[in-house]
Design a protein around this motif. Structure first.
Motif, PDB file in Angstrom:
ATOM      1  N   ASP A 212       0.823  -1.202   0.000  1.00 31.18           N
ATOM      2  CA  ASP A 212       0.000   0.000   0.000  1.00 31.18           C
ATOM      3  C   ASP A 212       0.861   1.258   0.000  1.00 31.18           C
ATOM      4  O   ASP A 212       0.434   2.306  -0.474  1.00 31.18           O
ATOM      5  CB  ASP A 212      -0.929   0.001   1.223  1.00 31.18           C
ATOM      6  CG  ASP A 212      -1.941  -1.139   1.174  1.00 31.18           C
ATOM      7  OD1 ASP A 212      -2.250  -1.602   0.052  1.00 31.18           O
ATOM      8  OD2 ASP A 212      -2.399  -1.582   2.238  1.00 31.18           O
ATOM      9  N   ASP A 213       2.070   1.157   0.528  1.00 36.58           N
ATOM     10  CA  ASP A 213       2.999   2.295   0.545  1.00 36.58           C
ATOM     11  C   ASP A 213       4.309   1.858  -0.113  1.00 36.58           C
ATOM     12  O   ASP A 213       5.265   1.474   0.552  1.00 36.58           O
ATOM     13  CB  ASP A 213       3.243   2.753   1.990  1.00 36.58           C
ATOM     14  CG  ASP A 213       4.089   4.023   2.057  1.00 36.58           C
ATOM     15  OD1 ASP A 213       4.450   4.565   0.992  1.00 36.58           O
ATOM     16  OD2 ASP A 213       4.404   4.462   3.182  1.00 36.58           O
ATOM     17  N   ARG A 215       6.511   3.588  -1.781  1.00 35.09           N
ATOM     18  CA  ARG A 215       7.636   4.522  -1.651  1.00 35.09           C
ATOM     19  C   ARG A 215       8.467   4.233  -0.411  1.00 35.09           C
ATOM     20  O   ARG A 215       9.698   4.299  -0.438  1.00 35.09           O
ATOM     21  CB  ARG A 215       7.113   5.957  -1.602  1.00 35.09           C
ATOM     22  CG  ARG A 215       8.191   7.026  -1.589  1.00 35.09           C
ATOM     23  CD  ARG A 215       7.586   8.419  -1.699  1.00 35.09           C
ATOM     24  NE  ARG A 215       6.836   8.548  -2.947  1.00 35.09           N
ATOM     25  CZ  ARG A 215       6.189   9.659  -3.292  1.00 35.09           C
ATOM     26  NH1 ARG A 215       6.187  10.705  -2.472  1.00 35.09           N
ATOM     27  NH2 ARG A 215       5.538   9.722  -4.433  1.00 35.09           N
TER      28      ARG A 215
END
Length: 462
Positions: A212-213, A215
């Motif tokens: 979901d993240d 980065r």
């Protein structure tokens, strides 16, 4: 997975197709020319085609039409056996017609039935053998999912009904264990010191990035090393699309639609598709002319009102057109003028209407719409303007299904039962977008063939 004319097909399915086509051809040839094989005389190419390839091709097309290569069928031995019996019966009926019409003088009905009786047990044994082979860890395709959050949950929900064991597990990449994983805790694995070493030791050949993240958490260097070692890396949406035959609508962004592959059919493709529409629709109207006349008569006798039913539907690029169907409901079924979803067991359906809906005979007059150019034979089902307006406001990218002509049958129709709600429309849109992205002449032919299964088994009838 491999791409066959733009469509994603499992390697096991491709292997089964090749194996079973070879079995059919070999058995028909052996029975037609006499056993043992050592006594076979040389034959001409034409003879080989007539006694072996032609009947084998008919049965092979029957296998495709009745969905014997669909993943849900492959995973259920009982259903496999039922479908194989149905193909054998259907093939026997076709062979009887061929012999009765005198279309072949090189092979008898007895030889055709004997070949069938020999071929199908071999097919069943072959499928059992392939199932056991693919269950071996060294031969099994295994996917490791990176992530345990929302994106990982979508992967799990898309494949949790798949008992082929292709999901190795879900890896938590958080520095501390995720306190609220959205996938089954029993399927999660801890983050190893080396992702490459873990993948190699666990026979992983696919890694699915479902973070979901990205980065903050994506291990770029380790993924690059895995990729260089021959391990395929997918993002969650691409993996779901390849494995399920539908677009991951929740993970789809406008940039994916803009920059992604597909969503285009060239000039030659359009000409071929239009030719297929004319040939199939014209043939359908000619072959079923007696059925259409009988249906019209029964509708007139059964209830008051016209034989045909016309209604405005949304077509290519949102343009309205008038659809033509046999009337299956009582006249003035919507007296108050308010559009109502058709449902299973709808009280407005007449006695004749109930029968022609189950057999899909009410849909055949739409072949006239196809010949006029309002529709294609294969495409998303056309919807009424009032429902399109409602659904476009609630479902993202719903309007994109109108970038192609609507169809009598389609990828969504053969994969999802009849829908009568916003959630059903959302699910069918996933299949429609997959079709629009990957459409091709061969894909259309496969859908047309599998429509036979929908009609014969009354799947999705309402």
């Amino acid at each position: 997975m491999v791409r066959v004319f733009g469509h994603h097909v499992r390697r096991m399915t491709v292997f089964l197709c090749a194996l079973e086509a070879a079995i059919f051809t070999a058995v028909f040839f052996a029975v037609a020319k006499g056993l043992p094989l050592a006594n076979l005389d040389p034959v001409t190419f034409g003879t080989f085609m007539e006694v072996a390839v032609a009947p084998a091709s008919l049965l092979f097309l029957g296998m495709i039409a009745l969905g014997t290569y669909n993943i849900d069928v492959l995973q259920t031995p009982g259903v496999v056996t039922q479908r194989l019996i149905a193909v054998a019966i259907l093939g026997g009926a076709v062979f009887l017609a061929v012999v009765a019409l005198g279309l072949s003088d090189l092979i008898t009905m007895r030889q055709l039935l004997l070949a069938e009786a020999a071929a199908f047990p071999l097919i069943l044994l072959g499928r059992i053998g392939v199932r056991h082979l693919t269950a071996m860890p060294v031969l099994r395709n295994r996917a490791l999912v990176l992530g345990t959050g929302e994106s990982a949950r979508r992967v799990w929900e898309a494949l949790r009904g798949d008992n082929l064991g292709r999901l190795s597990g879900f890896m938590d990449l958080q520095t501390a264990s995720n306190p609220h994983p959205q996938v089954p805790p029993a399927r999660t694995v801890a983050r190893p010191d080396s992702l490459v070493a873990y993948a190699t030791a666990s026979n992983i050949d696919q890694i699915v990035v479902a973070l979901d993240d990205r980065r903050a958490l994506m291990p770029v260097e380790e993924l690059l090393e895995c990729r260089m070692r021959g391990i395929t890396v997918y993002d969650a949406s691409t993996f779901i699309e390849r494995e399920t035959g539908k677009v991951d609508l929740d993970g789809t962004r406008a940039s994916w639609l803009i920059f992604g592959e597909g969503f285009h059919i060239g000039r030659i493709g359009r000409v071929l598709k239009r030719t297929l529409d004319i040939v199939v629709s014209g043939s359908l109207l000619i072959l079923f002319a007696p059925v259409l006349l009988l249906t019209a008569l029964l509708i007139k006798i059964d209830s008051k009102g016209p034989v045909f039913y016309r209604q405005i539907r949304v077509g290519l690029n949102g343009a309205p057109y008038s659809i033509l169907k046999f009337r299956s409901m009582v006249q003035d079924a919507e007296k108050d003028g308010k559009a109502i979803w058709a449902r299973s067991g709808d009280a407005r359906v007449t006695r004749v209407g109930m029968i022609i809906r189950k057999a899909r005979i009410d849909e055949i007059p739409q072949a006239i719409n196809v010949l006029k150019g309002d529709m294609s034979f294969v495409g998303p089902r056309p919807e009424r303007p009032v429902f399109v307006e409602q659904l476009a406001g609630e479902i993202p990218y719903y309007a994109e299904r109108h970038r192609v002509k609507p169809g009598i049958t389609g990828w969504a129709q053969i994969n999802y039962p009849y829908g009568a709600s916003v959630e059903d429309a959302r699910e069918k849109l996933k299949y429609d977008l997959y079709y629009i992205k990957n459409q091709s002449l061969i894909f259309d032919l496969v859908i047309i063939l599998q429509t036979v299964r929908i009609v014969l088994f009354a799947e999705g009838a309402r």
